[in-house]
Design a protein around this motif. Structure first.
Motif, PDB file in Angstrom:
ATOM      1  N   ALA A 194      15.099  33.762  30.054  1.00  0.00           N
ATOM      2  CA  ALA A 194      14.571  33.911  27.945  1.00  0.00           C
ATOM      3  C   ALA A 194      16.023  32.924  27.255  1.00  0.00           C
ATOM      4  N   THR A 195      15.739  32.902  26.182  1.00  0.00           N
ATOM      5  CA  THR A 195      17.663  32.575  25.424  1.00  0.00           C
ATOM      6  C   THR A 195      17.572  33.466  24.148  1.00  0.00           C
ATOM      7  N   THR A 196      18.229  34.164  24.041  1.00  0.00           N
ATOM      8  CA  THR A 196      19.483  35.615  23.033  1.00  0.00           C
ATOM      9  C   THR A 196      20.439  34.532  22.203  1.00  0.00           C
ATOM     10  N   GLU A 197      20.559  34.854  21.343  1.00  0.00           N
ATOM     11  CA  GLU A 197      21.696  33.866  19.937  1.00  0.00           C
ATOM     12  C   GLU A 197      21.568  32.552  21.427  1.00  0.00           C
ATOM     13  N   GLY A 198      21.075  31.582  21.344  1.00  0.00           N
ATOM     14  CA  GLY A 198      21.497  30.071  21.881  1.00  0.00           C
ATOM     15  C   GLY A 198      22.695  30.220  22.624  1.00  0.00           C
ATOM     16  N   ARG A 199      22.232  31.357  23.752  1.00  0.00           N
ATOM     17  CA  ARG A 199      22.668  31.104  25.135  1.00  0.00           C
ATOM     18  C   ARG A 199      21.075  31.500  26.261  1.00  0.00           C
ATOM     19  N   TYR A 200      21.075  31.015  27.460  1.00  0.00           N
ATOM     20  CA  TYR A 200      19.895  31.458  27.462  1.00  0.00           C
ATOM     21  C   TYR A 200      20.480  32.966  29.443  1.00  0.00           C
ATOM     22  N   ILE A 201      19.312  33.647  29.145  1.00  0.00           N
ATOM     23  CA  ILE A 201      20.296  34.534  29.832  1.00  0.00           C
ATOM     24  C   ILE A 201      18.777  34.761  30.880  1.00  0.00           C
ATOM     25  N   THR A 202      19.060  35.225  32.408  1.00  0.00           N
ATOM     26  CA  THR A 202      18.187  35.704  33.474  1.00  0.00           C
ATOM     27  C   THR A 202      17.712  36.755  32.931  1.00  0.00           C
ATOM     28  N   SER A 203      16.805  37.027  33.663  1.00  0.00           N
ATOM     29  CA  SER A 203      16.236  38.521  33.417  1.00  0.00           C
ATOM     30  C   SER A 203      17.528  40.077  34.263  1.00  0.00           C
ATOM     31  N   PHE A 204      17.997  39.402  34.786  1.00  0.00           N
ATOM     32  CA  PHE A 204      18.794  40.477  34.489  1.00  0.00           C
ATOM     33  C   PHE A 204      19.875  40.671  34.299  1.00  0.00           C
ATOM     34  N   GLY A 205      19.742  40.110  33.191  1.00  0.00           N
ATOM     35  CA  GLY A 205      21.146  40.364  32.307  1.00  0.00           C
ATOM     36  C   GLY A 205      22.021  39.011  31.709  1.00  0.00           C
ATOM     37  N   TYR A 206      22.415  38.043  32.856  1.00  0.00           N
ATOM     38  CA  TYR A 206      23.246  37.201  33.613  1.00  0.00           C
ATOM     39  C   TYR A 206      23.107  36.356  32.938  1.00  0.00           C
ATOM     40  N   GLU A 207      24.038  35.542  31.327  1.00  0.00           N
ATOM     41  CA  GLU A 207      24.058  34.516  31.034  1.00  0.00           C
ATOM     42  C   GLU A 207      24.457  33.326  31.991  1.00  0.00           C
ATOM     43  N   ILE A 208      23.826  32.116  31.860  1.00  0.00           N
ATOM     44  CA  ILE A 208      23.590  30.808  32.628  1.00  0.00           C
ATOM     45  C   ILE A 208      24.317  30.284  31.438  1.00  0.00           C
ATOM     46  N   GLY A 209      23.690  30.006  29.950  1.00  0.00           N
ATOM     47  CA  GLY A 209      25.139  28.860  29.520  1.00  0.00           C
ATOM     48  C   GLY A 209      24.444  28.815  28.290  1.00  0.00           C
TER      49      GLY A 209
END
Length: 87
Positions: A43-58
């Motif tokens: 998903a995207t949050t505040e301009g960042r890609y986040i996994t379902s486990f809360g890891y920021e991908i970029g």
């Protein structure tokens, strides 16, 4: 419709992963086609890609780099295309 998620899906598909937007087009489901257990929801949050486990991908705008990271998480060989230049 989230066109950045669509771009990310395209980069993931180039790397051999299955990738599709969910019905609401707010999250991206991706999977290693060789194992039903190796999946991730992005998903995207505040301009960042986040996994379902809360890891920021970029960050958005760096879909190719994010796709490499996701492919690594899902045990798919990476670096099949040109890397993005750092800004």
């Amino acid at each position: 419709m989230d066109t950045d998620l669509q771009k990310l899906a395209g980069h993931l598909q180039k790397r051999g992963l299955c990738a599709a937007l969910d019905d609401s087009e707010t999250t991206l489901r991706t999977a290693n086609p060789l194992s039903a257990h190796l999946t991730e929801q992005i998903a995207t949050t505040e301009g960042r890609y986040i996994t379902s486990f809360g890891y920021e991908i970029g960050e958005r705008g760096h879909e190719a780099s994010c796709a490499e990271r996701i492919a690594h998480i899902l045990a798919v060989p990476v670096q099949t295309g040109p890397r993005e230049k750092a800004s």
